[in-house]
Design a protein around this motif. Structure first.
Motif, PDB file in Angstrom:
ATOM      1  N   VAL A  89       0.845  -1.205   0.000  1.00  0.00           N
ATOM      2  CA  VAL A  89       0.000   0.000   0.000  1.00  0.00           C
ATOM      3  C   VAL A  89       0.878   1.253   0.000  1.00  0.00           C
ATOM      4  CG1 VAL A  89      -1.580   1.366   1.453  1.00  0.00           C
ATOM      5  CG2 VAL A  89      -2.053  -1.037   1.032  1.00  0.00           C
ATOM      6  N   PHE A  90       1.918   1.216   0.831  1.00  0.00           N
ATOM      7  CA  PHE A  90       2.833   2.362   0.906  1.00  0.00           C
ATOM      8  C   PHE A  90       3.457   2.640  -0.465  1.00  0.00           C
ATOM      9  CE2 PHE A  90       7.043   4.186   1.326  1.00  0.00           C
ATOM     10  CZ  PHE A  90       6.813   5.283   2.145  1.00  0.00           C
ATOM     11  N   MET A  91       3.966   1.592  -1.095  1.00  0.00           N
ATOM     12  CA  MET A  91       4.646   1.772  -2.386  1.00  0.00           C
ATOM     13  C   MET A  91       3.677   2.291  -3.450  1.00  0.00           C
ATOM     14  SD  MET A  91       7.730   1.305  -1.902  1.00  0.00           S
ATOM     15  CE  MET A  91       8.199   1.537  -3.598  1.00  0.00           C
ATOM     16  N   MET A  92       2.483   1.698  -3.499  1.00  0.00           N
ATOM     17  CA  MET A  92       1.529   2.105  -4.531  1.00  0.00           C
ATOM     18  C   MET A  92       1.103   3.563  -4.351  1.00  0.00           C
ATOM     19  SD  MET A  92      -1.073  -0.906  -5.604  1.00  0.00           S
ATOM     20  CE  MET A  92      -1.554  -1.386  -3.987  1.00  0.00           C
ATOM     21  N   ILE A  93       0.787   3.933  -3.102  1.00  0.00           N
ATOM     22  CA  ILE A  93       0.315   5.304  -2.866  1.00  0.00           C
ATOM     23  C   ILE A  93       1.465   6.301  -3.016  1.00  0.00           C
ATOM     24  CG2 ILE A  93      -0.709   6.856  -1.138  1.00  0.00           C
ATOM     25  CD1 ILE A  93      -2.505   4.592  -0.304  1.00  0.00           C
ATOM     26  N   PHE A  94       2.658   5.888  -2.625  1.00  0.00           N
ATOM     27  CA  PHE A  94       3.813   6.788  -2.782  1.00  0.00           C
ATOM     28  C   PHE A  94       4.057   7.089  -4.269  1.00  0.00           C
ATOM     29  CE2 PHE A  94       8.526   7.274  -3.163  1.00  0.00           C
ATOM     30  CZ  PHE A  94       8.592   8.541  -2.607  1.00  0.00           C
TER      31      PHE A  94
END
Lengths: 292, 183
Positions: B128-133
């Motif tokens: 989730v962090f990678m996608m939203i970042f």
């Protein structure tokens, strides 16, 4: 992949459309950009209910505060407003006299007179939560005559300008937004300058002001009317600090906005005034009639 | 247990409202940077948990076809792309930006759906962090190019806060829809 290409095309068309609208008007848009602008306007109308729901807790709070006000404080408030109205009416008489005198002098000089601006009262119905963007959403749109580029003021001074409209709502960028700049002049000296936003809600800056410029703390900076976007004479801010450094040929000057940017609930949307020579005579007679 | 379609519809509307909800003024500006990306979280949950198709027209938007020959993926991609246009006007972004972001995220989730379902909660949080970042980097780049908005640490802060909220989303979905999570 098709969707990404279509998205890229939409972004490109939209950014070009924005540039055209910001430098001119919606009527100058052509072809696909015009269609996209119309689609955007329709979708913007559909987005309004979400903003109204998101704003509901604050609206309910204000409503509860209003109905819990007691009779005594309402009477006090009425007295204060009556006194304020009296002062404003007295000031209005002087304004009418000065307006008539100004119109006569313009006639004598053969200069063009300005039509009185058309103002629409609007209520703020939403505030975008992005901290990098200073903007509000108003409850008036194209149906009420609001167009991109129209100036927005509150009771104290210049508030911002309309950047996007739907049929019933409009987006207003505040004067404190990083992208915003206003052609202005010093009320005391008449020196022209540019006032820019820096993304801080209570601070504006005077951009590229030569070190020799006569600016002092407390000077009132008002719109100059250059560019035709903002009507002349609206207060923008008062000079809060002026610093000259030996390293720079420019002054570091900051302003405190006169408009209550965070507190106000209602604003006026002002259409740019047209300039005409024929109106001068009418203005004189109308003003004299009003004075009588 | 509630049915999938209405739950997702309510979740998406709630996320839209939360996306534009602003803090009482004057609130410190830095607090706004830590606002989770509610809409992208809802989108990830929605696409990740599309169940087998059953029901009528309403279910078409929120469920998977019985004979999945790629029509579900295409349908979901078009729906989230159109939803992106709505988000554009809601957030004042250039038209098409959120469509591209939502479609890219949905495509990744659909492409690796089975593999992603095997992930632990911690792995999901990192994903989730990678996608939203990456999504917020793209948003910041387009905003910088189109509207001149300066760069900031907002993509990092938004991705971080969204990552921290992800377990709550998963737990709520488990509670209301039935579990899918692995240890």
């Amino acid at each position: 992949m098709t969707l990404l290409v279509l998205s890229g095309a939409a972004i490109w068309l939209d950014s070009n459309g924005r540039r055209v609208v910001q430098s001119g008007s919606v009527d100058q848009l052509e072809g696909a950009a015009k269609v996209l602008w119309q689609v955007r306007s329709v979708v913007l109308s559909l987005a309004t209910p979400i903003y109204v729901i998101a704003e509901a807790p604050y609206t309910l709070y204000e409503f509860a505060a209003d109905i819990s006000t007691d009779r005594q404080s309402l009477l006090q408030q009425r007295e204060q407003l009556s006194a304020k109205l009296l002062r404003l009416e007295e000031g209005q008489q002087r304004v009418l006299f000065l307006q008539a005198e100004n119109a006569r002098l313009r006639q004598l000089l053969g200069s063009k007179a300005q039509l009185p601006s058309q103002a629409t009262i609007a209520e703020i119905i939403g505030v975008p939560p992005d901290p990098d963007r200073a903007a509000v959403i108003l409850d008036k749109g194209q149906d009420d005559g609001v167009q991109p580029g129209h100036a927005v003021v509150d009771a104290q001074g210049l508030f911002g300008q309309v950047v996007d409209v739907s049929s019933s709502t409009s987006w207003v960028i505040l004067i404190t937004d990083r992208k915003h700049a206003i052609p202005a002049r010093n009320n005391r000296t008449g020196v022209r300058m540019i006032v820019g936003g820096i993304g801080v809600s209570d601070r504006l800056v005077l951009e590229d002001l030569p070190a020799s410029t006569d600016v002092q703390d407390g000077d009132l900076i008002e719109t100059s009317g250059l560019g035709g976007r903002f009507p002349p004479g609206y207060p923008v801010g008062t000079v809060a600090s002026v610093e000259a450094t030996q390293d720079s040929p420019y002054l570091q000057a900051s302003l405190t906005p006169t408009a209550a940017l965070l507190k106000v609930g209602h604003v006026l949307v002002i259409a740019p005034a047209e300039v005409t020579q024929d109106i001068a005579g009418n203005l004189v007679s109308e003003t004299v009639e009003a004075l009588d | 247990m509630v049915s999938h379609g209405p739950f997702m519809a309510v979740l998406i509307i709630l996320s839209l409202v939360l996306s534009v909800f602003h803090l009482p003024q004057p609130a410190p500006d830095w607090l706004g940077y830590w606002r989770p990306q509610w809409m992208l979280l809802a989108l990830i949950l929605w696409v990740q948990r599309i169940p087998a198709y059953r029901g009528g027209l309403f279910a078409l938007l929120f469920t998977k076809s019985a004979s999945d020959d790629g029509t579900t993926a295409r349908r979901v991609l078009v729906v989230v792309w159109l939803l992106g246009f709505y988000l554009d006007t809601l957030l004042g972004d250039p038209f098409g930006l959120n469509g591209a972001i939502c479609a890219a995220i949905a495509f990744y989730l659909l492409r690796f759906q089975e593999r992603l379902q095997m992930q632990t909660l911690l792995q999901q949080m990192i994903m989730v962090f990678m996608m939203i970042f990456l999504a917020e980097l793209l948003r910041a780049y387009v905003r910088n190019t189109v509207t001149g908005q300066p760069w900031s640490l907002q993509p990092l802060a938004l991705a971080g806060s969204s990552m921290l909220f992800w377990p709550l989303y998963v737990l709520a979905a488990e509670k209301l829809l039935g579990g899918q999570r692995r240890a």
